[in-house]
Design an enzyme around this catalytic site. Structure first.
Site, short mmCIF file in Angstrom:
data_model
loop_
_atom_site.label_atom_id
_atom_site.label_comp_id
_atom_site.label_asym_id
_atom_site.label_seq_id
_atom_site.Cartn_x
_atom_site.Cartn_y
_atom_site.Cartn_z
N ASN A 131 -48.34 -36.72 -67.31
CA ASN A 131 -49.68 -37.25 -67.56
C ASN A 131 -50.17 -37.04 -68.99
OD1 ASN A 131 -50.28 -34.54 -67.64
ND2 ASN A 131 -51.69 -34.54 -65.90
N ASP A 167 -45.41 -31.29 -64.94
CA ASP A 167 -46.12 -31.52 -63.68
C ASP A 167 -45.21 -32.24 -62.69
OD1 ASP A 167 -46.12 -34.25 -64.56
OD2 ASP A 167 -48.00 -33.89 -65.64
N ASP A 215 -40.22 -14.49 -54.36
CA ASP A 215 -40.46 -13.71 -55.56
C ASP A 215 -40.60 -12.22 -55.21
OD1 ASP A 215 -41.12 -13.70 -58.45
OD2 ASP A 215 -43.07 -12.98 -57.77
N GLU A 262 -35.40 -13.01 -54.55
CA GLU A 262 -35.27 -12.37 -55.86
C GLU A 262 -35.25 -10.86 -55.61
OE1 GLU A 262 -37.65 -11.99 -60.12
OE2 GLU A 262 -38.74 -11.91 -58.24
#
Length: 553
Positions: free
Chosen positions: A42, A48, A219, A284
């Protein structure tokens, strides 16, 4: 599991390896998309979903099977999305839920699987849970986080430190209590001993699975559970003012704040949620001591995580003894359940780390041959296929909070996070904006446009390697048999009809081949095609894949 043999002997690492037992991820190579830096659709200078969707055909052309997208949730961006304010939406910076759905649909149309980055260790301090927890010490949400009274001297409750520097505790003056944050103060840690929080995340997983994601990269998977008595961590070395946050963190034995006994129960629970959807749990597990036995307990064939990233290769020097210890010990502990990566958004890129320049690029490609031939799930970090090194980001343009807050660019991660270079030019074809969020800093030869039609480019070599990883089915399931042993300068093994070898020395080395005739299927240094037997000289550095000639295996 077998024991080591002398160099030149053979030792097989055993596991259930029947091809019919394979899951979809056993055949694939993953690709980390750091969404802020992949493609801007954009024109605002930040990557994005519209930009990513437009470039998915490139990933399919490259031969990628799994796309891991870093956090895109609503966030104040104190840590660029790893501070989540809402787990079930998309930040307007990256688009909308409709844009996300379109991205997943296009990925599936192209035969790609999508992993979203789940951040369950902490939220943003702007999340409604934390806002409510902070405003009402006696309320429902207080127990979603770790709140403690000051220590005996009036300071923090214990000596725990943050990954990003300083104490892991921040005082809330209104209540007089401290809250825990192993990362930034804007990232308060969640309390996974609270059953209400556990159920919240059940619903979060279901939300994204209902939107057809193919799994989750988890994570800080080793950090969710803390010792609730919160004793001091043993201190191994004194912390000095000149230390970076990573160095200060390493001064402690993180005995009570990481890798606690109860954490694997969370993943057993999540397996029951993802299994009916045939979805992947990839953790992770970033244990800096890189103890493979500790990492291996997170992954089993029946419950827990399906795969766990093993990060030792990103911290191991280019030296035979160190590399042998990294891979041999890991594969003895978890023969097929690890995920391998040589670069990431948190660490220097492999070419930079492995010597820089042409030498670093050559070592990184040869290292990737080993990575792709090992049992487990290999990942590339965006731009790795272009042999990108780190960019030297000027101090005034640094964005990483580790660099900015500590006023030291060398502490930061900006150099490995710069925008993907798609085409020559000041913004690298990444954006139509005048300036991207970080400088691109790439030469024209580093771009996709320059390398895509060049048969001698790094991109061509990585694409060739990816095609072989998919084509050679023995690399999906066959048991591993070591052909050399530590401390030999050539790391070599056989998997079915395939032989892999990596020369870690600074000069050419001889490799004794198994009996029969072998075709060079891929080399980081030479043309594929020749048939060899008996002995082969490996250049320095060189990664090599050989395939048995028909009737010779």
């Amino acid at each position: 599991m077998s024991t080591p043999t002398a160099a030149g002997g053979s030792t097989a690492t055993q596991w259930p390896a029947a091809a019919e037992n394979l899951r979809w991820w056993d055949r694939e190579v993953g690709y980390e998309v750091y969404i802020r830096s992949f493609a801007d659709g954009n024109g605002d200078g930040v990557g994005d979903f519209v930009g990513l969707t437009d470039k998915l055909d490139y990933l399919a052309w490259l031969g990628i099977g799994i796309v891991w997208i870093t956090p895109f949730y609503p966030s104040p961006m104190a840590d660029f999305g790893y501070d989540v304010a809402d787990y079930t939406d998309v930040d307007p910076l990256f688009g909308t839920l409709a844009d996300f759905d379109a991205c997943v649909a296009e990925a599936h149309r192209l035969g790609l699987r999508v992993l979203v980055d789940l951040v369950p260790n902490h939220t943003s301090d702007q999340h409604r849970w934390f806002q409510s927890s902070r405003s009402d010490p006696d309320g429902y949400w207080r127990g979603y986080y770790h709140w403690r009274d000051p220590g005996p001297g009036g300071g923090p409750p214990n000596n725990w430190v943050s990954h990003f520097g300083g104490p892991a505790w921040t005082l809330d003056e209104a209540s007089g209590q401290y809250y825990l944050h192993l990362f930034l103060p804007e990232q308060p840690d969640l309390n996974w001993s609270n059953p209400r929080l556990v159920r919240e995340f059940d619903q979060i997983l279901e939300f994204w699975l209902d939107r057809h994601v193919d799994g989750f990269r988890v994570d800080v998977a080793h950090g969710l559970v803390k010792n609730m008595l919160m004793p001091d961590n043993p201190q191994r070395f004194p912390v000095t003012p000149d230390m970076s946050p990573r160095q200060a963190w390493a001064c402690y034995d993180h005995r009570y704040d990481l890798d606690q006994a109860g954490v694997t129960a969370i993943y057993r629970r999540w397996r029951n949620i993802v299994e009916p959807r045939d979805a992947l749990l990839l953790g992770e597990v970033y244990l800096r001591e890189n103890n493979p036995d500790r990492v291996s307990r997170y992954v089993t064939h029946q419950d827990g995580l399906h795969r766990a990233f093993y990060f030792a290769p990103m911290h191991t020097p280019w030296e035979p003894a160190a590399l042998w210890s990294t891979f041999r010990d890991a594969l003895d502990a978890a023969p097929r359940d690890l995920s391998w990566a040589l670069s990431s958004h948190d660490d220097p890129r492999a070419p930079t780390r492995l010597g820089g320049g042409a030498l670093g690029r050559a070592r990184a490609l040869s290292y990737a041959v080993l990575q792709f031939a090992l049992p487990g799930l290999p990942f590339l970090y965006q731009g790795e296929e272009l042999a990108l090194d780190d960019v030297d980001v000027p101090p005034q343009q640094c964005q990483d909070p580790v660099a900015v807050r500590n006023q030291n660019p060398a502490d930061g991660r900006d150099g490995c996070r710069t925008p993907m270079p798609w085409a020559p030019g000041p913004t690298g074809g990444f954006t139509d904006a005048d300036e991207p969020w970080l400088p691109v800093g790439r030469a024209p030869a580093d771009t996709v446009a320059a390398q895509r039609d060049d048969p001698g480019s790094a991109l061509a070599k990585y694409r060739e390697l990816l095609a072989l990883r998919r084509e050679l089915t023995d690399l999906h399931h066959a048991e591993l048999e070591w052909l050399t042993d530590r401390p030999a300068p050539v790391i070599s093994f056989r998997r079915g009809d395939c032989v892999c070898a990596l020369n870690v020395a600074d000069d050419p080395k001889e490799l004794a081949l198994p009996p029969g005739r072998w075709r060079v299927a891929f080399s980081s240094q030479r043309e594929a095609g020749p048939v060899v037997e008996g002995e082969l000289t490996l250049e320095a550095p060189e990664g090599l894949l050989l395939v048995a000639e028909p009737g010779e295996a």
